[in-house]
Design a protein around this motif. Structure first.
Motif, short mmCIF file in Angstrom:
data_model
loop_
_atom_site.label_atom_id
_atom_site.label_comp_id
_atom_site.label_asym_id
_atom_site.label_seq_id
_atom_site.Cartn_x
_atom_site.Cartn_y
_atom_site.Cartn_z
N LYS A 173 0.83 -1.21 0.00
CA LYS A 173 0.00 0.00 0.00
C LYS A 173 0.86 1.26 0.00
CE LYS A 173 -4.25 -1.82 1.81
NZ LYS A 173 -5.37 -1.58 2.71
N LEU A 174 2.09 1.14 0.45
CA LEU A 174 3.03 2.25 0.35
C LEU A 174 3.81 2.10 -0.94
CD1 LEU A 174 4.69 2.56 3.89
CD2 LEU A 174 3.11 4.14 2.80
N PRO A 175 3.94 3.16 -1.70
CA PRO A 175 4.74 3.06 -2.92
C PRO A 175 6.17 2.63 -2.58
CG PRO A 175 3.48 5.10 -2.90
CD PRO A 175 3.33 4.48 -1.55
N ILE A 176 6.74 1.76 -3.38
CA ILE A 176 8.06 1.19 -3.10
C ILE A 176 9.14 2.26 -2.99
CG2 ILE A 176 8.62 0.71 -5.51
CD1 ILE A 176 9.51 -1.56 -2.56
N LEU A 177 9.09 3.27 -3.83
CA LEU A 177 10.09 4.33 -3.76
C LEU A 177 10.00 5.07 -2.42
CD1 LEU A 177 12.38 5.90 -5.06
CD2 LEU A 177 10.68 7.36 -6.16
N TYR A 178 8.79 5.35 -1.99
CA TYR A 178 8.60 6.02 -0.70
C TYR A 178 9.12 5.12 0.44
CZ TYR A 178 6.46 8.17 3.35
OH TYR A 178 6.26 8.75 4.57
N ALA A 179 8.75 3.85 0.40
CA ALA A 179 9.16 2.93 1.45
C ALA A 179 10.68 2.80 1.53
CB ALA A 179 8.52 1.56 1.22
N LYS A 180 11.33 2.69 0.39
CA LYS A 180 12.80 2.57 0.38
C LYS A 180 13.48 3.87 0.80
CE LYS A 180 13.63 -1.13 -2.90
NZ LYS A 180 14.36 -1.50 -4.11
N THR A 181 13.00 4.98 0.27
CA THR A 181 13.61 6.27 0.59
C THR A 181 13.50 6.58 2.08
OG1 THR A 181 13.10 7.11 -1.61
CG2 THR A 181 13.55 8.75 0.10
N ASN A 182 12.35 6.29 2.66
CA ASN A 182 12.10 6.61 4.06
C ASN A 182 12.34 5.44 5.01
OD1 ASN A 182 10.98 9.47 3.98
ND2 ASN A 182 9.85 8.43 2.36
N ARG A 183 12.71 4.31 4.42
CA ARG A 183 13.03 3.10 5.20
C ARG A 183 11.92 2.76 6.18
NH1 ARG A 183 18.99 4.38 6.92
NH2 ARG A 183 18.67 2.49 8.08
N VAL A 184 10.74 2.58 5.60
CA VAL A 184 9.54 2.30 6.37
C VAL A 184 8.81 1.12 5.74
CG1 VAL A 184 8.18 4.00 5.11
CG2 VAL A 184 7.47 3.32 7.39
N LEU A 185 8.20 0.30 6.59
CA LEU A 185 7.46 -0.87 6.11
C LEU A 185 6.12 -0.92 6.82
CD1 LEU A 185 7.37 -3.59 4.53
CD2 LEU A 185 8.44 -4.64 6.55
N LEU A 186 5.05 -0.91 6.07
CA LEU A 186 3.71 -1.03 6.62
C LEU A 186 3.44 -2.50 6.93
CD1 LEU A 186 1.02 0.37 7.29
CD2 LEU A 186 0.35 0.00 4.91
N LEU A 187 3.11 -2.80 8.19
CA LEU A 187 2.90 -4.18 8.61
C LEU A 187 1.43 -4.55 8.74
CD1 LEU A 187 5.55 -4.59 11.44
CD2 LEU A 187 5.68 -5.41 9.09
N ALA A 188 0.65 -3.60 9.25
CA ALA A 188 -0.77 -3.87 9.49
C ALA A 188 -1.50 -2.54 9.58
CB ALA A 188 -0.95 -4.65 10.78
N GLU A 189 -2.78 -2.61 9.39
CA GLU A 189 -3.58 -1.40 9.55
C GLU A 189 -4.97 -1.77 10.02
OE1 GLU A 189 -4.16 0.79 5.94
OE2 GLU A 189 -4.81 -0.95 4.83
N THR A 190 -5.55 -0.84 10.76
CA THR A 190 -6.94 -0.95 11.18
C THR A 190 -7.63 0.31 10.68
OG1 THR A 190 -6.63 0.19 13.28
CG2 THR A 190 -6.24 -2.20 13.27
N GLU A 191 -8.86 0.47 11.03
CA GLU A 191 -9.58 1.67 10.62
C GLU A 191 -8.96 2.93 11.22
OE1 GLU A 191 -14.00 3.33 11.37
OE2 GLU A 191 -13.88 1.29 10.54
N ASP A 192 -8.37 2.79 12.41
CA ASP A 192 -7.87 3.96 13.14
C ASP A 192 -6.36 4.12 13.17
OD1 ASP A 192 -10.51 4.58 13.90
OD2 ASP A 192 -10.38 3.18 15.58
#
Length: 103
Positions: A74-93
């Motif tokens: 759900k995070l664009p790969i370029l954004y994830a790599k540049t910012n070194r972030v990985l989305l693991l899970a999400e809820t409504e909030d």
């Protein structure tokens, strides 16, 4: 700021900070990465301290097989790599993410 926190907590010395900054000036790179690399196995303490300082849980390893691909992408790969972030899970909030550098 980050280096001051680490020195105040007794995690690194002023000399280690100076060496990492000199390497950054000479070769470039991310200051925290350089500091952790120069400490070798002791670098994990740097990461743990920074996580604690941010009020975040420290995660030493991520099992890629446990990361839902439909969530992670759900995070664009370029954004994830540049910012070194990985989305693991999400809820409504909320979203649960891993970050390499909380600062």
């Amino acid at each position: 700021v980050v280096s001051r926190v680490l020195v105040e907590r007794g995690v690194v010395t002023e000399d280690e900070v100076a060496a990492a900054l000199a390497t950054k000036e000479e070769r470039g790179g991310d200051f925290l990465d350089l500091l952790i690399q120069q400490r070798g196995e002791g670098g994990e303490v740097v990461s743990q301290t920074l996580a604690r300082e941010c009020g975040a849980e420290y995660v030493s390893r991520v099992d890629a097989a446990q990361v839902p691909i439909d969530i992670a992408t759900k995070l664009p790969i370029l954004y994830a790599k540049t910012n070194r972030v990985l989305l693991l899970a999400e809820t409504e909030d909320e979203a649960h993410v891993l970050v390499a550098d909380p600062f």
